[in-house]
Enzyme design. Structure first.
Site, PDB file in Angstrom:
ATOM      1  N   CYS A  40       0.835  -1.213   0.000  1.00 42.43           N
ATOM      2  CA  CYS A  40       0.000   0.000   0.000  1.00 42.43           C
ATOM      3  C   CYS A  40       0.864   1.254   0.000  1.00 42.43           C
ATOM      4  O   CYS A  40       0.546   2.252  -0.674  1.00 42.43           O
ATOM      5  CB  CYS A  40      -0.919   0.011   1.223  1.00 42.43           C
ATOM      6  SG  CYS A  40      -2.051  -1.389   1.275  1.00 42.43           S
TER       7      CYS A  40
HETATM    8  C1  BEZ Z   1       0.502  -4.637   1.821  1.00 40.27           C
HETATM    9  O1  BEZ Z   1       0.128  -3.529   1.496  1.00 40.27           O
HETATM   10  O2  BEZ Z   1       1.677  -4.974   1.722  1.00 40.27           O
HETATM   11  C2  BEZ Z   1      -0.464  -5.639   2.358  1.00 40.27           C
HETATM   12  C3  BEZ Z   1      -1.609  -5.235   3.023  1.00 40.27           C
HETATM   13  C4  BEZ Z   1      -2.472  -6.185   3.531  1.00 40.27           C
HETATM   14  C5  BEZ Z   1      -2.207  -7.515   3.355  1.00 40.27           C
HETATM   15  C6  BEZ Z   1      -1.074  -7.927   2.668  1.00 40.27           C
HETATM   16  C7  BEZ Z   1      -0.196  -6.980   2.166  1.00 40.27           C
END
Ligand code: BEZ
Length: 211
Positions: A45
């Site tokens: 994210c």
């Molecule tokens: C991420 O943004 O890396 C992420 C967020 C939630 C679950 C898995 C990865």
């Protein structure tokens, strides 16, 4: 039932990092991209939001406003913002909606309980000036999106809206396009006076009009 192409995008008012936002007022008569990410302070994210911030000028050129969202609180968004700037070299420059009570997430079906009951998945909605949904994409939490592809689809959507052309497989801006079947040869003569190539009666290729 989930939102589908051609449905009216539900309007909402919600808190964001840029103050309270009403979707329809924020869009005015332009386009919008509303996208969710699963969670603040997560790696994928962080890269996505930095990239969208870097592409703000590309979205603006196309008269598109971008809005992000997760079920995190405004306090969490504000605490996370600094990490995006620090790690991605770009400050957040578009509103990030806080949706801790999941009002907007539920309106748009951004929580997919069989994937994760508590977090939004990576949903994308492109909304046209008529407030209709023009594109939906859903990615899992573990895969960062390709926002160049979203810009590419917006280019295609805007060409269709303005010029009644469709775009072929793997098309990129500037390449030849296709006259939509709803346009007769007679109409096409006035729309495309430079002419076109008929490969099949239903496959008429023309140079891309400029937007
Ligand atoms: C991420 O943004 O890396 C992420 C967020 C939630 C679950 C898995 C990865």
């Amino acid at each position: 039932m989930s939102l589908q192409l051609g449905d009216t995008a539900p309007d909402f008012t919600a808190d964001s990092t840029a103050g309270e936002i009403n979707l329809y007022e924020f869009m005015g008569d332009g386009w919008a991209v509303l996208f969710s990410h699963p969670k603040d302070f997560t790696p994928v994210c962080t890269t996505e939001l930095g990239e969208v911030a870097k592409l703000k000028g590309e979205f603006a050129k196309r008269n598109v406003k971008v809005i992000g969202l997760s079920v995190d609180s405004l306090e969490e968004h504000n605490a996370w913002k600094g990490d995006i700037e620090e790690t991605q070299g770009q400050a957040l420059n578009f509103p990030l909606l806080a949706d801790p009570d999941r009002t907007v997430s539920n309106l748009y079906g951004m929580i997919h309980p069989n994937a994760d009951n508590t977090l939004t998945v990576r949903s994308v909605f492109v909304i046209g000036p008529d407030k209709k949904i023009k594109l939906t994409i859903t990615y899992p939490a573990s895969t960062g999106r390709n926002f160049d592809e979203i810009l590419r689809v917006i280019d295609s959507l805007q060409l269709t809206a303005d010029h009644q052309v469709a775009t072929p497989v793997n098309w990129h801006y500037g390449e030849d396009v296709i006259i939509v079947p709803a346009v007769s040869d007679e109409e096409a003569k006035s729309k495309f006076p430079q002419g076109w190539k008929t490969i099949k009666p239903y496959l008429r290729v023309v140079s891309q009009p400029s937007n």
